[in-house]
Design a protein around this motif. Structure first.
Motif, PDB file in Angstrom:
ATOM      1  N   GLU A  47      34.865 -50.374  32.195  1.00 24.66           N
ATOM      2  CA  GLU A  47      33.800 -49.779  32.997  1.00 24.66           C
ATOM      3  C   GLU A  47      33.807 -48.255  32.874  1.00 24.66           C
ATOM      4  O   GLU A  47      32.748 -47.619  32.803  1.00 24.66           O
ATOM      5  N   ILE A  48      34.996 -47.665  32.837  1.00 27.45           N
ATOM      6  CA  ILE A  48      35.092 -46.210  32.666  1.00 27.45           C
ATOM      7  C   ILE A  48      34.531 -45.810  31.311  1.00 27.45           C
ATOM      8  O   ILE A  48      33.816 -44.807  31.202  1.00 27.45           O
ATOM      9  N   ALA A  49      34.818 -46.588  30.276  1.00 22.00           N
ATOM     10  CA  ALA A  49      34.291 -46.290  28.942  1.00 22.00           C
ATOM     11  C   ALA A  49      32.769 -46.339  28.946  1.00 22.00           C
ATOM     12  O   ALA A  49      32.104 -45.464  28.365  1.00 22.00           O
ATOM     13  N   VAL A  50      32.199 -47.338  29.614  1.00 23.32           N
ATOM     14  CA  VAL A  50      30.738 -47.452  29.697  1.00 23.32           C
ATOM     15  C   VAL A  50      30.161 -46.259  30.461  1.00 23.32           C
ATOM     16  O   VAL A  50      29.181 -45.634  30.019  1.00 23.32           O
ATOM     17  N   ALA A  51      30.764 -45.921  31.582  1.00 22.52           N
ATOM     18  CA  ALA A  51      30.265 -44.804  32.392  1.00 22.52           C
ATOM     19  C   ALA A  51      30.402 -43.480  31.640  1.00 22.52           C
ATOM     20  O   ALA A  51      29.505 -42.625  31.712  1.00 22.52           O
ATOM     21  N   THR A  52      31.487 -43.295  30.911  1.00 25.33           N
ATOM     22  CA  THR A  52      31.680 -42.074  30.135  1.00 25.33           C
ATOM     23  C   THR A  52      30.622 -41.957  29.039  1.00 25.33           C
ATOM     24  O   THR A  52      30.036 -40.879  28.839  1.00 25.33           O
ATOM     25  N   THR A  53      30.365 -43.059  28.355  1.00 24.45           N
ATOM     26  CA  THR A  53      29.339 -43.067  27.313  1.00 24.45           C
ATOM     27  C   THR A  53      27.972 -42.748  27.909  1.00 24.45           C
ATOM     28  O   THR A  53      27.209 -41.944  27.352  1.00 24.45           O
ATOM     29  N   GLY A 105      27.355 -41.093  30.706  1.00 21.97           N
ATOM     30  CA  GLY A 105      27.372 -39.696  31.124  1.00 21.97           C
ATOM     31  C   GLY A 105      27.151 -38.754  29.952  1.00 21.97           C
ATOM     32  O   GLY A 105      26.404 -37.773  30.059  1.00 21.97           O
ATOM     33  N   ASN A 106      27.782 -39.056  28.824  1.00 22.85           N
ATOM     34  CA  ASN A 106      27.585 -38.229  27.627  1.00 22.85           C
ATOM     35  C   ASN A 106      26.133 -38.281  27.170  1.00 22.85           C
ATOM     36  O   ASN A 106      25.568 -37.264  26.764  1.00 22.85           O
ATOM     37  N   GLY A 107      25.533 -39.455  27.237  1.00 19.55           N
ATOM     38  CA  GLY A 107      24.117 -39.591  26.863  1.00 19.55           C
ATOM     39  C   GLY A 107      23.209 -38.801  27.779  1.00 19.55           C
ATOM     40  O   GLY A 107      22.263 -38.138  27.329  1.00 19.55           O
ATOM     41  N   TYR A 108      23.478 -38.847  29.078  1.00 17.55           N
ATOM     42  CA  TYR A 108      22.680 -38.079  30.038  1.00 17.55           C
ATOM     43  C   TYR A 108      22.831 -36.585  29.796  1.00 17.55           C
ATOM     44  O   TYR A 108      21.859 -35.831  29.859  1.00 17.55           O
TER      45      TYR A 108
END
Length: 70
Positions: free
Chosen positions: A44-50, A52-55
């Motif tokens: 889940e952290i990996a998904v959220a980090t990805t 966040g980087n996209g945003y």
């Protein structure tokens, strides 16, 4: 012959589950559950980090361009 499903490896040593106490088996189950939770949360952290980087990139791309200050 020992049933493979009756064996568990802890710290590099193999044990027969049937030789372990109920308390020890309960701790093993709790540890297994906790390790699964950590794996899920890590994903889940990996998904959220990805995301966040996209945003961040989308925001940076949509900002007005500024000239460099000297």
């Amino acid at each position: 012959m020992t049933d493979k499903n009756d064996m568990i490896t802890i710290d590099g040593f193999e044990y027969k589950k049937s030789d372990l106490s109920k308390e020890c088996l309960a701790e093993v189950q709790s540890l297994q559950f906790t390790e699964l939770m950590i794996q899920r949360l890590t994903a889940e952290i990996a998904v959220a980090t990805t995301a966040g980087n996209g945003y961040r990139k989308a925001i940076a791309d949509s900002l007005p361009k500024q000239s460099a200050k000297h």
